[in-house]
Design an enzyme around this catalytic site. Structure first.
Site, mmCIF file in Angstrom:
data_model
loop_
_atom_site.group_PDB
_atom_site.id
_atom_site.type_symbol
_atom_site.label_atom_id
_atom_site.label_comp_id
_atom_site.label_asym_id
_atom_site.label_seq_id
_atom_site.Cartn_x
_atom_site.Cartn_y
_atom_site.Cartn_z
ATOM 1 C CG ASP A 117 -2.193 0.824 0.921
ATOM 2 O OD1 ASP A 117 -2.236 1.933 0.752
ATOM 3 O OD2 ASP A 117 -3.394 -0.016 1.236
ATOM 4 C CG HIS A 167 -1.835 1.554 -3.223
ATOM 5 N ND1 HIS A 167 -2.977 1.376 -2.673
ATOM 6 C CD2 HIS A 167 -1.608 0.254 -3.973
ATOM 7 C CE1 HIS A 167 -3.502 0.032 -2.653
ATOM 8 N NE2 HIS A 167 -2.563 -0.515 -3.666
#
Length: 429
Positions: A199, A233
């Protein structure tokens, strides 16, 4: 006082549960403090609570292995911390209301995250690896952390924090395994770290609108320097939990490689909070979808059909109106950009304001299917663009090289006082 856990009852076979033994040793260090020393070996444990003036030191070859027994991670909630409404399971290393905490050494913390990723338990109920709440004078140095069940290093409402020289490795496809997430913290320095996660690598937060404990304090005075970010991300992300505000952030001398987005500010209506005074300098972005974005239409966790949140028509300004202002970007190189180099998309009633972009080299090559998680507002795709601006006020772009497969510069409306190398581009008011 230095306590060698192997000499005091711990078993380093990776199978024996050492939770009670290790917690007992930590408790014995109260009130004066000391060091819990782990020689080489594998030590299985559940959640451990650190007290003030405590150092946990992992020797090279020492591995602190997180147990997969969920019962060894009790839930922390409002009964312990008033206003902490988003309860979570207690971290592998946890502390509340303490000071002078150090986790260091050349050893490893193994989170055994696959047990949690596949358990069906909600993200919020998965334990963090290190979570210090309401603490001060925190030092995390040199260690390696891998396979974290959820966010890896997560200080909340804490201050005077140094994270230096650590390595975090969570699989690229592991969900919600952020690297370092200071939330509502003050005076934080993150340096010389290598973060490769599933993430965001670093996320700077200050709580959701319902998070009474977190949003009572901004996240401020944060420095991120000399770090390398891979996958994930985002490299350094602000928000979207930023209801308490975020200010005074410096990001410098870093590399983002194969992250979806390099540096990302994300928020939406009803969230409130002000993001201000952000400095980005001397950063390299390589093979990213986008280098730097500021997006006030962030849609994750919301109803995408909520017209009040996602309309392009101006809404009344109130306490839930977010703001992004005072952003300076300089000395940045972006190569192999697949979507858009710099993407700023504000809301009309609170545009992104006062932006300086100087000496930026963008090489946008395309090769992506639209733009990743930009907003709920429909776009014609963003595939090989240099700079995209919508609902932005007072922006200065100087001495930039925009090599774009499609459009070097897109002005998409809602703009006021935009100049390129001193020339006014938008219509005069």
């Amino acid at each position: 006082m230095l306590l060698n856990v192997l000499s005091l009852g711990a078993v380093a076979d990776g199978v024996t549960d050492n939770t009670k033994c290790l917690q007992g040793l930590l408790d014995s260090l109260k009130p004066d403090g000391g060091t819990l020393f782990f020689p080489a070996g594998r030590y299985l444990t559940g959640s451990l609570v650190l007290h003030s003036n405590t150092t946990v030191r992992l020797e090279a070859g020492a591995v602190l292995c997180a147990s997969t027994d969920h019962d060894l991670y009790p839930v922390v909630g409002e009964d312990m911390i008033p206003g902490y409404v988003r309860g979570t399971r207690r971290a592998i290393l946890f502390s509340y209301g303490c000071e002078n905490l150090t986790v260091c050494g050349e050893g490893t913390i193994e989170g055994n995250g696959s047990e949690w990723w596949n358990s069906g338990e909600s993200d919020e109920m998965r334990p963090r690896t290190i979570q210090f709440i309401g603490c001060r004078n925190i030092r995390i140095r040199d260690i390696r952390i891998q396979n974290s069940p959820c966010w890896t290093v997560h200080p909340i409402r804490s201050e005077n924090i140094t994270v230096d020289g650590i390595t975090i490795c969570n699989p690229e496809d592991s969900h919600n395994t952020d690297g370092i997430n200071p939330e509502s913290c003050k005076n934080v320095r993150i340096s010389n770290c290598c973060i490769d996660v599933g993430d965001d690598c670093i996320t700077i937060k200050s709580g959701l609108e319902r998070d009474l404990y977190q949003k009572a304090a901004p996240c401020e005075n944060i420095v991120v320097t000399n770090c390398t970010f891979v996958h994930g991300h985002g490299g350094v992300v602000i928000g979207s939990e930023m209801s308490g505000g975020v200010r005074n952030i410096t990001i410098t001398n870093c590399i983002c490689q194969k992250t979806n987005i390099g540096i990302r500010i994300k928020t939406r209506r009803r969230r409130g909070g002000i993001v201000e005074d952000i400095l980005v300098s001397n950063v390299i972005f390589d093979n990213v979808i986008s280098g730097i974005t500021a997006n006030e239409y962030y849609c994750c966790g919301a109803d995408r059909n909520d017209t009040e949140l996602f309309t392009n028509e101006p809404r009344p300004v109130d306490a839930g109106t977010p703001a992004i202002r005072n952003v300076q970007i300089s000395g940045v190189m972006m190569k192999n950009v697949r979507g858009c180099g710099i993407f700023f998309y504000g809301i009309p009633e609170s545009p992104v304001e006062n932006v300086r972009i100087n000496n930026v080299d963008i090489r946008a090559v395309g090769d992506t299917h639209g733009y990743y998680a930009v907003s709920c507002v429909k776009l014609d795709g963003s595939n090989g663009d240099g700079i995209y601006l919508k609902n932005v006020s007072r922006i200065r772009i100087n001495d930039c090289t925009l090599n774009a497969k499609r459009h070097p510069l897109i002005l998409d409306g809602g703009l006021h006082d935009v100049t390129l190398n001193g020339e006014r581009l938008d219509k005069e008011a």
